[in-house]
Design an enzyme around this catalytic site. Structure first.
Site, PDB file in Angstrom:
ATOM      1  N   HIS A 283       0.832  -1.207   0.000  1.00 51.24           N
ATOM      2  CA  HIS A 283       0.000   0.000   0.000  1.00 51.24           C
ATOM      3  C   HIS A 283       0.874   1.267   0.000  1.00 51.24           C
ATOM      4  O   HIS A 283       0.548   2.282   0.603  1.00 51.24           O
ATOM      5  CB  HIS A 283      -0.917  -0.003   1.227  1.00 51.24           C
ATOM      6  CG  HIS A 283      -2.282   0.580   0.986  1.00 51.24           C
ATOM      7  ND1 HIS A 283      -3.399  -0.197   0.766  1.00 51.24           N
ATOM      8  CD2 HIS A 283      -2.719   1.861   0.932  1.00 51.24           C
ATOM      9  CE1 HIS A 283      -4.457   0.593   0.612  1.00 51.24           C
ATOM     10  NE2 HIS A 283      -4.067   1.858   0.706  1.00 51.24           N
ATOM     11  N   ASP A 314       3.205  -3.154  -6.765  1.00 48.41           N
ATOM     12  CA  ASP A 314       3.362  -1.710  -6.637  1.00 48.41           C
ATOM     13  C   ASP A 314       4.091  -1.394  -5.341  1.00 48.41           C
ATOM     14  O   ASP A 314       4.510  -2.294  -4.618  1.00 48.41           O
ATOM     15  CB  ASP A 314       2.013  -0.971  -6.739  1.00 48.41           C
ATOM     16  CG  ASP A 314       1.136  -1.067  -5.487  1.00 48.41           C
ATOM     17  OD1 ASP A 314       1.611  -1.453  -4.405  1.00 48.41           O
ATOM     18  OD2 ASP A 314      -0.052  -0.738  -5.604  1.00 48.41           O
ATOM     19  N   GLY A 316       6.575   2.123  -4.374  1.00 49.77           N
ATOM     20  CA  GLY A 316       7.923   2.658  -4.516  1.00 49.77           C
ATOM     21  C   GLY A 316       8.446   2.762  -5.932  1.00 49.77           C
ATOM     22  O   GLY A 316       9.618   3.095  -6.119  1.00 49.77           O
TER      23      GLY A 316
HETATM   24  C1  LIG Z   1      -3.049   9.178  -1.347  1.00 47.61           C
HETATM   25  C2  LIG Z   1      -3.203   7.717  -1.549  1.00 47.61           C
HETATM   26  C3  LIG Z   1      -4.474   7.139  -1.476  1.00 47.61           C
HETATM   27  C4  LIG Z   1      -4.627   5.765  -1.679  1.00 47.61           C
HETATM   28  N1  LIG Z   1      -5.893   5.234  -1.662  1.00 47.61           N
HETATM   29  C5  LIG Z   1      -6.048   3.916  -1.934  1.00 47.61           C
HETATM   30  C6  LIG Z   1      -7.351   3.354  -2.009  1.00 47.61           C
HETATM   31  O1  LIG Z   1      -8.357   4.042  -1.845  1.00 47.61           O
HETATM   32  N2  LIG Z   1      -7.440   2.020  -2.272  1.00 47.61           N
HETATM   33  C7  LIG Z   1      -6.338   1.229  -2.476  1.00 47.61           C
HETATM   34  O2  LIG Z   1      -6.465   0.040  -2.729  1.00 47.61           O
HETATM   35  N3  LIG Z   1      -5.098   1.751  -2.422  1.00 47.61           N
HETATM   36  C8  LIG Z   1      -4.935   3.062  -2.163  1.00 47.61           C
HETATM   37  N4  LIG Z   1      -3.669   3.594  -2.129  1.00 47.61           N
HETATM   38  C9  LIG Z   1      -2.507   2.720  -2.383  1.00 47.61           C
HETATM   39  C10 LIG Z   1      -2.189   2.701  -3.867  1.00 47.61           C
HETATM   40  O3  LIG Z   1      -3.193   2.052  -4.602  1.00 47.61           O
HETATM   41  C11 LIG Z   1      -0.861   1.982  -4.148  1.00 47.61           C
HETATM   42  O4  LIG Z   1      -0.879   0.707  -3.561  1.00 47.61           O
HETATM   43  C12 LIG Z   1       0.349   2.750  -3.641  1.00 47.61           C
HETATM   44  O5  LIG Z   1       0.174   4.135  -3.795  1.00 47.61           O
HETATM   45  C13 LIG Z   1       1.594   2.281  -4.400  1.00 47.61           C
HETATM   46  O6  LIG Z   1       2.724   2.905  -3.941  1.00 47.61           O
HETATM   47  P1  LIG Z   1       3.403   4.200  -4.610  1.00 47.61           P
HETATM   48  O7  LIG Z   1       2.552   5.373  -4.199  1.00 47.61           O
HETATM   49  O8  LIG Z   1       4.733   4.222  -3.998  1.00 47.61           O
HETATM   50  O9  LIG Z   1       3.390   3.998  -6.107  1.00 47.61           O
HETATM   51  C14 LIG Z   1      -3.492   4.957  -1.933  1.00 47.61           C
HETATM   52  C15 LIG Z   1      -2.231   5.540  -2.025  1.00 47.61           C
HETATM   53  C16 LIG Z   1      -2.079   6.896  -1.843  1.00 47.61           C
HETATM   54  C17 LIG Z   1      -0.693   7.485  -1.975  1.00 47.61           C
END
Ligand SMILES: Cc1cc2nc3c(=O)[nH]c(=O)nc-3n(C[C@H](O)[C@H](O)[C@H](O)COP(=O)(O)O)c2cc1C
Length: 405
Positions: A283, A314, A316
């Site tokens: 996440h 995912d 990073g």
């Molecule tokens: C601001 C923010 C909100 C997110 N909201 C969700 C969400 O609602 N549902 C979900 O499955 N993942 C959510 N994520 C996780 C992303 O889907 C993903 O796993 C993650 O951002 C990947 O890492 P990265 O930001 O380093 O690319 C969120 C991430 C961020 C940064």
């Protein structure tokens, strides 16, 4: 003529630019991790530890990074991860981001907690659309949402399973940036210090339909982001289990993806429940600070599942070479979260497109150095750690090693 680079040359530039534009509370909500942010830092460190092995003298003058995923051709091995906050990066940010993804020929995942209705996205940003699902304790509500996604034409359902409880993000409390959003002296001053965002994002919502709402929530839960908590018990996620996944498999006729798997055992179980794919993910380091980096877990998961389902990852990914590393370690594609949020904050659709474009250029460059004309040629032989020391130093081979034992 507008500068196509927007004055940014990598994702870190976009991040810095987004930081200037967004109120601190909003930026930190997007940018930071949980607790001591060990997982967040390690997601990057783990990618940086992996070294690749170049292969020159191969004709790679015709390169393509297209892939086949779930029977569709994607122009790049990337999908936009679900993030509930694109709508705070830019006015109607989810539409902007979805349009950028469609133009780039890659999937866009709309989050359950997003501020744009899925029907509007399907109508105004048609492309490869995936819908991310958080399950509510009242399963019938979630199942209705799944049906709504089907009717709206979404082609994949991404069930997130790593939000058992919410992440411990202390800075959000300090910044007064909680969900639902609440006004404090601190965050009002923060917003006023960012007039471009106050007028261009918040102001435009206020002039339209008022504060954004969770447009995909059922009526019972559909609140403005500033509304009083909708009853914590209604949002709990800690009863989710494998039977739920089996039920989703029964009611969802298209591609089913399970996001947040970090162990080969669970990947195999997801396959047994009929999932088509998993996303190895922590996440983005936002939920539990003691987790390993997904890129370190990925090869173990990929080895365990073989061809039973597609493995995505995912957390990073910030450079095209990171995408290439993930593919070499067994991922079919990667998801990106924050990079395109930064891009959306900087320039709406154009900014998101710039983020995707940076990845496109960097992936292409990495493929060329590795002597690969296409992503299907990426495998573990591309890793420097796989170098056969005997082949590199023929004189320093087996007998010598035996002597030392
Ligand atoms: C601001 C923010 C909100 C997110 N909201 C969700 C969400 O609602 N549902 C979900 O499955 N993942 C959510 N994520 C996780 C992303 O889907 C993903 O796993 C993650 O951002 C990947 O890492 P990265 O930001 O380093 O690319 C969120 C991430 C961020 C940064």
């Amino acid at each position: 003529m507008p500068d196509a680079t927007m004055g940014v040359y990598n994702i870190e530039d976009l991040r810095t630019s987004a930081q200037r534009r967004l109120p601190k509370g909003v930026f930190e909500f997007v940018d930071r991790g949980s607790e001591d942010e060990v997982a967040l830092r390690n997601n990057r460190a783990a990618f940086e530890r992996i070294k690749l092995s170049p292969r020159p003298l191969v004709d790679v003058s015709r390169r393509s990074q297209a892939i086949e995923l779930f029977g569709h051709s994607l122009k790049m091995p990337i999908a936009i991860a679900p993030t509930g906050t694109a709508g705070l990066m830019w006015y109607q940010g989810e539409l902007e981001l979805a349009r950028a993804a469609a133009a780039a020929g890659i999937p866009f995942t709309l989050a359950t907690g997003s501020m744009t209705a899925m029907e509007k996205i399907a109508e105004q940003a048609p492309g490869r659309l995936w819908f991310q699902l958080y399950m509510w304790p009242d399963r019938s509500m979630s199942h209705k949402l799944v049906e709504r996604a089907r009717l709206a034409g979404f082609e994949a359902l991404v069930v997130t399973v790593d939000g058992v409880v919410s992440g411990n993000r202390e800075y959000n409390l300090r910044n007064g940036f909680t969900v639902p959003f609440s006004y404090s002296r601190r965050n009002i001053v923060d917003v006023m210090r960012h007039p471009r965002w106050m007028v261009g994002v918040l102001g435009r919502y206020m002039l339209g339909n008022g504060m954004p709402r969770y447009e995909n929530y059922p009526l019972e839960l559909k609140n403005k982001i500033t509304a009083a908590p909708m009853g914590k018990s209604m949002m709990r996620n800690d009863s989710l289990n494998w039977d739920d996944l089996r039920m989703l498999r029964k009611i969802w006729p298209h591609t089913l993806i399970v996001k947040g798997i970090m162990h080969p055992r669970d990947a195999l179980q997801a396959a047994a429940c009929g999932a088509d794919a998993i996303v190895v993910s922590n996440h983005g380091g936002r939920n539990f600070d003691s987790l390993a980096a997904p890129i370190d877990v990925l090869p173990h998961v990929a080895d365990a599942v073989g061809n039973r389902l597609a493995v995505l990852m995912d957390s990073g990914v910030r450079r095209g070479s990171d995408v290439v590393k993930a593919l070499a370690l067994g991922a079919k594609a990667v998801m990106i979260g924050r990079p395109t949020l930064y891009g959306t904050a900087v320039g709406g659709e154009a900014g998101a497109a710039r983020a995707i474009g940076i990845f496109r250029e960097e992936i292409d460059r990495a493929l060329a150095h590795l002597g690969c004309a296409g992503t299907s040629e990426l495998d573990r032989s591309c890793l420097a750690s796989q170098l056969d020391s005997a082949a590199v130093h023929p004189l320093n081979s087996a007998p010598d090693i035996q002597e030392r034992q």
